[in-house]
Design a protein around this motif. Structure first.
Motif, PDB file in Angstrom:
ATOM      1  N   SER A  48      -0.269  -6.139   6.071  1.00 55.95           N
ATOM      2  CA  SER A  48      -0.633  -4.840   5.498  1.00 55.95           C
ATOM      3  C   SER A  48      -1.275  -3.948   6.555  1.00 55.95           C
ATOM      4  N   TRP A  98       0.844  -1.212   0.000  1.00 53.91           N
ATOM      5  CA  TRP A  98       0.000   0.000   0.000  1.00 53.91           C
ATOM      6  C   TRP A  98       0.873   1.255   0.000  1.00 53.91           C
ATOM      7  N   TRP A 154      -1.141 -11.592   4.274  1.00 53.03           N
ATOM      8  CA  TRP A 154      -1.070 -10.249   3.707  1.00 53.03           C
ATOM      9  C   TRP A 154      -2.038  -9.262   4.349  1.00 53.03           C
TER      10      TRP A 154
END
Ligand SMILES: [Zn+2]
Ligand SMILES: [Zn+2]
Ligand SMILES: [Zn+2]
Length: 1009
Positions: free
Chosen positions: A612, A571, A608
């Motif tokens: 994240s 991100w 993930w």
């Protein structure tokens, strides 16, 4: 000279160049080439300018093999999202990613290099890793494109790209500068073979044989302090272990504070310690211990609570060390002795107990698994026999020492489930090492300035995200609530280095924003290899001084980051930085209503989604996504996982090559992806069958559009025939539903609705009943143009609605639609139809009316079938339907009177009324047979109309009149049209409207001359 023309040739049959046979394996690559030459992805971006953005941020698959069905499902679903959002009017860029660093690739490359790797510089191994990953990036790219997934494949994000590596390092510095990172000793899973730490996820349990030993520790503190009955006795406790190699690290014996313990007077049957002594073990385990240690006699001397054993002291069985009695609640009473040997360097529980009691966790097993004795506990000149041995070799040596020292009460082999390395499959050990951690309890501030912990803030952020399915929220909340600190270091080379300078004196890193930016710049220019070069050393300013201790000597850290950091900061590295995403992502982060979707398999709750979330909460104080959707597992039809050994795998590339990428896509659409999904050759073949039906429906639609020019021939909605209006209303209803399902990612509902519409509404009904109008009416007649207008609108709507799923075929259909000025070069550049464009009115009332007509139709078809069975009529066109309705009655049937012939697909429908309908006495079939038409004796089933006040009765009779040779309808009047005999008046008008004069018999040669 011409022969007599054929009447059949005057029919207007469907005509289209759209082939029946798809030849998907051959034709799909050609269409991919067309899209490439159109530069379709760029065109989509251009078209999207100014539209609201929708971000699907791609989770990067690991680039170490060809794609499997799980990948195809993942990318297929994402492609449905991106295409449906695009066609719904969003700008939805898709930047695919690849996860390129990490242990699996490094191990594979080392295997391939073999012994050669020992002579290679790190840079050469990194280069080999890079080539290896790039090979699979290229392969997977080609495979994802082959199944029709759109995206910026020419420039995906790769975690091994220099700019990405630089951003990863920048993120790490962010954690460091904000105080999330600490360095600490911690036992972690360690693979001796690969010389690295392993994450929980990298552990697999396999069977392993270990020595199972009972060892006695002699009490050195006062036994009377435990219980007066033990005064002056020789007392021991007994520990049980399957890892004798950890005994040199034994610093404590843990007793459960709440368990009952007994002091047992016993003599062992083992030759090493035959004399009677007192043994302290948990009361619940006495019988087991007595059996395993072959106690000849056993007499209980005292019974006491485990709490009194805290602060006892024992002599280590072979080292010069006093071992402490401690209390710990994880001690169990289901195996062992209730007295647990504690080595803080080699176990998580042990480590935390050690922390509470101030025990030293220093590890004396080196990275290669070789044991070294603690010099403080060994005062002999010669080292012990286990010195320098691997842990596995040390096991029997230590067992022998125990025996020799009279401390071994029992020894046998135990086969048990034991943690192994997922890559090399060697057994792993727990080993305390210096690691880098992100602390879950780091103090942080909320956006409103109030104080909390990192863990708590992450949990609060989870709450703001939409989790689909909803149980995902509970799952990830529990994971974050209970996860230990995140160990982010690895002792390998194929990842971004933890590029810090450590003080030689105090081991603390220099934390300098300025220095960090300089290192990021270096990595950005030269890649991660640069950290190992003198250029990196040169970045450390001359005269640097350690802020902690004033030290002036520094060394570079050589550990690398956990691969989950790489993916976890996508991100930051991509969504916030990529020119195609950053504006939209910034709008998302700033709460401007832009959605950011993460869509992956359910295993990513601990992968993930988790990494994240943590990186984004740490750096930005918020979750990196607004919506998280998860898919289940792909299994075989029996619900088993796919595996090579079972031979039940379905290879999406093989399916694409044999049946078509479209079939893979159709399968993805067919499954309810939130659950576990079945896949097999059989199910793929079934999808291929369904595909053929859908394709044929499109072909039939296109065939009937031959000669239709929308500008010239389109009939205004208000002037359409009632049946055509109904179909348009039905198409509007379908469009509304499908748009809703796309928005909710209910792709399997789209799939089922489209199948049903194509097969039930179109093939079995509308296209079938239209044949009479389409084939026999004059091509330009209003009635036929009415049908064509609706067929055209249906096709225009349907081709768009299926385009996200049947991407190849929709585009092919698109090319065969009647030309329209300004039409987009590909269906994928078009938008979804708006319901009100399909049909302008609210269709509810109209559809309700037709629902009632269809109920009458169901009766008519049933009765036709009964009459056919009774051999009183033949084909439907040889029949006439007579409906008796109440005299003042059924407005609906009267209103649609003219549509009923087509609706029932018979030669004639007649409506008659009967005053007597309500009179039960009249309800016999022959009584209303006043007009003499009612020759059959079908039973008296007066049918209540749907919902209702109206009664009607349906009868099927042989059609009256004569069969027309052209349209096969039974008509009141047929006559000759030139040489063609038995042509009905309707057909005759059609022929003349078509400009076909009555053909004359061919002249004889004589007459001609
Ligand atoms: Zn290993
Ligand atoms: Zn220092
Ligand atoms: Zn006819």
């Amino acid at each position: 000279m011409s022969s007599a023309p054929e009447l059949k040739a005057t029919l207007t049959l469907p005509q289209t160049a759209f082939p029946m046979k798809a030849n998907l394996p051959q034709n799909e690559p050609l269409r991919l080439a067309k899209w490439a030459s159109l530069r379709l992805y760029e065109e989509l971006r251009k078209a999207g300018r100014g539209r609201p953005a929708y971000i699907l941020h791609d989770g990067p698959p690991y680039a170490n093999g060809p794609i499997h069905l799980g990948h195809a499902l993942n990318k297929g679903l994402k492609d449905f999202v991106v295409k449906s959002k695009t066609m719904a009017g969003f700008d939805s860029p898709y930047v695919p990613g690849f996860d390129c660093h990490g242990l699996p690739i490094e191990i594979k490359v080392e295997e391939q290099l073999g012994r050669k790797r020992l002579d290679l510089p790190a840079a050469a191994i990194l280069e080999a890793c890079r080539e290896y990953a790039q090979k699979y990036v290229d392969l997977q790219t080609a495979q994802f494109e082959r199944i029709g997934c759109f995206g910026r494949w020419e420039k995906p994000y790769k975690t091994m790209a220099r700019d990405y590596e630089a951003r990863t390092l920048e993120a790490f510095y962010g954690f460091l500068e904000k105080g999330f990172v600490y360095r600490g000793l911690k036992p972690v899973y360690w693979c001796i073979h690969d010389r690295t730490t392993l994450a929980e996820a990298e552990i697999e349990y396999e069977m392993h044989t270990s020595p199972s030993v009972y060892v006695r520790y002699r009490l050195t503190s006062d036994p009377a302090a435990i219980d007066p009955a033990l005064k002056g006795r020789e007392v021991y406790t007994i520990i049980w272990t399957t890892t004798p190699w950890t005994l040199p690290a034994s610093l404590a014996v843990a007793f459960h504070p709440d368990f009952e313990y007994v002091a047992l007077e016993a003599a062992s049957g083992e030759p090493c310690c035959p004399q009677t002594a007192v043994y302290i073990v948990a009361a619940a385990l006495v019988a087991q211990v007595a059996e395993d240690c072959k106690f000849l006699s056993a007499k209980e001397l005292a019974r006491f609570n485990g709490g009194v054993l805290e602060q006892t002291l024992f002599q280590h069985p072979f080292l010069d060390r006093i071992v402490r009695g401690v209390n710990a609640t994880y001690v169990t009473a289901d195996q062992g002795t209730g007295a647990v040997h504690t080595a803080p360097a080699h176990g998580a529980d042990d480590f935390y107990t050690g922390q509470r009691y101030g025990l030293d966790p220093t590890c004396r097993v080196d990275a290669t698994g070789h044991l070294h004795v603690d010099p403080a506990a060994w005062n002999q000149a010669a080292p012990p026999a286990f010195e320098g041995k691997t842990v596995w070799a040390a096991n029997p040596i230590i067992v022998a020492i125990l025996e020799e020292r009279g401390a071994l009460l029992a020894n046998r082999d135990l086969e048990h489930s034991y943690p192994h390395c997922w890559r090399c499959h060697h057994p792993v050990i727990y080993r305390a090492t210096e690691q880098w951690f992100i602390g879950m309890e780091t103090p942080v501030k909320r956006q409103d300035g109030s104080e909390t912990t990192f863990r708590q803030l992450a949990i609060e952020e989870i709450d703001k995200v939409v989790w689909d399915p909803a149980w995902g929220k509970v799952r990830i909340t529990n994971m974050i609530a209970t996860r230990p600190d995140w160990c982010i270091s690895r002792q390998k080379i194929w990842d971004v280095p933890i590029a810090v300078f450590l003080c030689e004196q105090c081991e603390n890193p220099i934390v300098s924003a300025e220095l960090n930016r300089a290192v990021v710049g270096l990595i950005e220019r030269q890649g991660i290899d640069a950290w190992r070069t003198p250029e990196a050393d040169a970045l450390l300013p001359a005269g640097s001084v350690c802020a902690q201790c004033g030290g002036t000597e520094f060394r570079k850290e050589t550990d690398i980051l956990d691969v989950w950091i790489d993916a976890g900061v996508s991100w930051f590295a991509v969504a916030e930085a990529d020119p195609d995403l950053k504006q939209a992502y910034s709008d998302f982060q700033n709460g401007k209503g832009t959605e950011c979707l993460y869509l992956e398999g359910a295993d990513q709750y601990r992968g993930w989604f988790n990494s994240s979330l943590l990186t984004s909460v740490a750096l930005r104080g918020r979750a990196p996504y607004s919506r998280v959707v998860t898919a289940g597992w792909t299994l075989d039809e029996q619900g088993r996982a796919m595996s090579k050994s079972l031979g039940n795998g379905v290879d999406p590339v093989d399916i694409a090559n044999r049946l078509g990428g479209e079939i893979v896509r159709l399968w993805v659409a067919s499954v309810d992806f939130r659950e576990d999904m079945a896949a097999s050759e059989n199910l793929m073949q079934r999808c291929a069958e369904i595909y053929k039906k859908l394709r044929n429906t499109f072909r039939f639609l296109l065939g009937n559009l031959h000669g239709f020019d929308p500008v010239r021939d389109r009939v205004a909605e208000s002037e359409l025939l009632p049946l055509d209006r109904y179909m348009l209303a039905r198409t509007r209803e379908l469009t509304e539903k499908i748009l809703g399902w796309y928005a909710a990612f209910e792709f399997h509902r789209v799939y089922h609705a489209i199948n049903e519409f194509a097969i039930v509404d179109l093939s079995s009904f509308y296209l079938d009943v239209l044949k009479d109008r389409m084939y026999t009416f004059a091509p330009s007649s209003q009635a036929r143009r009415s049908a064509q207008t609706v067929l055209w609108q249906i096709t225009e709507a349907l081709v768009r609605l299926v385009a996200p799923i049947l991407s190849f075929t929709a585009d092919e259909v698109w090319e065969h639609l009647p030309a329209v000025e300004g039409r987009e070069a590909s269906v994928h550049l078009a938008l979804f139809p708006k319901p009100e464009e399909v049909f302008s009115e609210d269709p509810t009332a109209l559809l309700a009316e037709w629902q009632r007509l269809f109920a009458v139709r169901d009766d008519a078809l049933r009765i036709l079938e009964e009459e056919r069975q009774a051999k009183r009529i033949g084909k439907a066109l040889e029949a006439k339907i007579f409906i008796t309705i109440e005299q003042d009655g059924d407005v609906l049937l009267q209103k649609y009177r003219s549509s009923l012939k087509e609706l029932f697909n018979v030669s004639e429908v007649e409506l008659g009324t009967s005053k007597e309908l309500h009179d039960p006495a009249r309800r016999t079939p022959n009584e209303i047979n006043s007009d003499g038409l009612l020759v059959n004796h079908w039973g008296a089933t007066w049918q209540p109309g749907n919902g209702t006040k109206f009664l009607y009765r349906v009868d099927a009779l042989p059609a009256s009149g004569h069969k027309c040779a052209r349209c096969w309808n039974f008509m009141p009047e047929v006559s000759s049209y030139g040489i063609w005999e038995n042509v009905c008046t309707r057909c005759q008008s059609a022929l003349s409207e078509m400009g076909i004069q009555p053909p004359q018999p061919p002249q004889s040669e004589e007459a001609a001359s």
